[in-house]
Design an enzyme around this catalytic site. Sequence first.
Site, PDB file in Angstrom:
ATOM      1  N   ASP A  38       0.790  -1.201  -0.064  1.00 48.67           N
ATOM      2  CA  ASP A  38      -0.064  -0.059   0.137  1.00 48.67           C
ATOM      3  C   ASP A  38       0.886   1.251   0.110  1.00 48.67           C
ATOM      4  O   ASP A  38       0.545   2.134   0.696  1.00 48.67           O
ATOM      5  CB  ASP A  38      -1.002  -0.022   1.177  1.00 48.67           C
ATOM      6  CG  ASP A  38      -1.965  -1.270   1.267  1.00 48.67           C
ATOM      7  OD1 ASP A  38      -1.818  -1.856   0.204  1.00 48.67           O
ATOM      8  OD2 ASP A  38      -2.832  -1.235   2.188  1.00 48.67           O
ATOM      9  N   LYS A 143      -6.738  -4.892  -3.062  1.00 46.94           N
ATOM     10  CA  LYS A 143      -7.518  -5.419  -1.856  1.00 46.94           C
ATOM     11  C   LYS A 143      -8.315  -4.532  -1.257  1.00 46.94           C
ATOM     12  O   LYS A 143      -8.095  -3.271  -0.984  1.00 46.94           O
ATOM     13  CB  LYS A 143      -6.289  -5.654  -0.845  1.00 46.94           C
ATOM     14  CG  LYS A 143      -5.570  -4.756  -0.286  1.00 46.94           C
ATOM     15  CD  LYS A 143      -4.451  -5.135   0.476  1.00 46.94           C
ATOM     16  CE  LYS A 143      -3.630  -4.246   1.403  1.00 46.94           C
ATOM     17  NZ  LYS A 143      -4.256  -3.454   2.205  1.00 46.94           N
ATOM     18  N   THR A 172       0.616   0.877   6.776  1.00 46.53           N
ATOM     19  CA  THR A 172       1.153   1.147   7.686  1.00 46.53           C
ATOM     20  C   THR A 172       1.785  -0.027   8.545  1.00 46.53           C
ATOM     21  O   THR A 172       0.980  -0.935   8.642  1.00 46.53           O
ATOM     22  CB  THR A 172       0.539   2.063   8.562  1.00 46.53           C
ATOM     23  OG1 THR A 172      -0.692   1.385   9.117  1.00 46.53           O
ATOM     24  CG2 THR A 172      -0.132   3.319   7.973  1.00 46.53           C
ATOM     25  N   CYS A 176      -2.074  -2.508   7.760  1.00 49.52           N
ATOM     26  CA  CYS A 176      -2.118  -3.213   6.573  1.00 49.52           C
ATOM     27  C   CYS A 176      -0.818  -4.271   6.744  1.00 49.52           C
ATOM     28  O   CYS A 176      -0.949  -5.471   6.156  1.00 49.52           O
ATOM     29  CB  CYS A 176      -2.306  -2.511   5.201  1.00 49.52           C
ATOM     30  SG  CYS A 176      -3.847  -1.871   5.192  1.00 49.52           S
TER      31      CYS A 176
HETATM   32  N1  TIU Z   1      -2.520   0.503   4.335  1.00 50.64           N
HETATM   33  C1  TIU Z   1      -3.022   0.556   5.655  1.00 50.64           C
HETATM   34  O1  TIU Z   1      -2.237   0.605   6.532  1.00 50.64           O
HETATM   35  N2  TIU Z   1      -4.397   1.236   5.599  1.00 50.64           N
HETATM   36  C2  TIU Z   1      -4.686   2.103   6.784  1.00 50.64           C
HETATM   37  O2  TIU Z   1      -5.784   2.465   6.848  1.00 50.64           O
HETATM   38  N3  TIU Z   1      -3.889   2.322   7.466  1.00 50.64           N
HETATM   39  C3  TIU Z   1      -3.903   3.232   8.773  1.00 50.64           C
HETATM   40  O3  TIU Z   1      -2.930   3.510   9.434  1.00 50.64           O
HETATM   41  N4  TIU Z   1      -5.153   3.908   8.685  1.00 50.64           N
END
Ligand code: TIU
Length: 234
Positions: A38, A143, A172, A176
Amino acid sequence: MSEKKSFSGLATGAAITVRAQPFDFVFEPARTALVMIDMQRDFVERGGFGESLGNDVSHLERVVAPARALLDWARGRGLTIVHTRECHRPDLSDCPPAKRLRGSPSLRIGDVGPMGRILIDGEPGADFVPQLAPLAGEIEIVKPGKGAFYGTRLQSVLEAGGITHLIFGGVTTEVCVQTTMREANDRGYECLLIEEATGSYFPEFYRATLAMIAAQGGIVGWTAGLAALVDAGR
Ligand code: TIU
């Protein structure tokens, strides 16, 4: 049955050993995939989903260069490369109302922000940051959830490629990345997270996640610095 995978073990001869926590991580490049989670504008740049949730996105800017270094290393080693993006269809049919309606973000998923509709596939914010864009032939997984196995073809893609080991970067760390590592761990994959190539809006969550992955003898997997990976097997 879709949860099953074969455990054929490491082939001899081509293994690389990385100094890692809680102990050495041994992998064979031909059976290993880099999974970059991500690295999207919606999380890393201002005006996207991350900021709409009240987060300071500057914490993630520092992840971009090390994540690119990890990606370059993996490309040079011939690893299978997987990039994920968290986003939804324009009609939101794959976005549970619970996800869209929770809390009081400044912009909800699907609302129009400075980088287009928040977390919607095809909008500028849902795209990769330019430095982390996939090259031709690399695998892209879109996803709908935090984990990259939920609602995607990731497991079948990895099985088709004979992949047994996964090296992770991305954002993060505690959302995720950790969710995907736990999904992968339960499916039998050996998982290594590269410390500098991941980041969180919350420094304390970043530190805690690294610790909890490697605790209890690697209950989720391993963690290592980028230099330990790059120096291994030279
Ligand atoms: N990719 C990911 O971690 N999505 C999130 O929503 N992370 C947050 O920390 N909000």
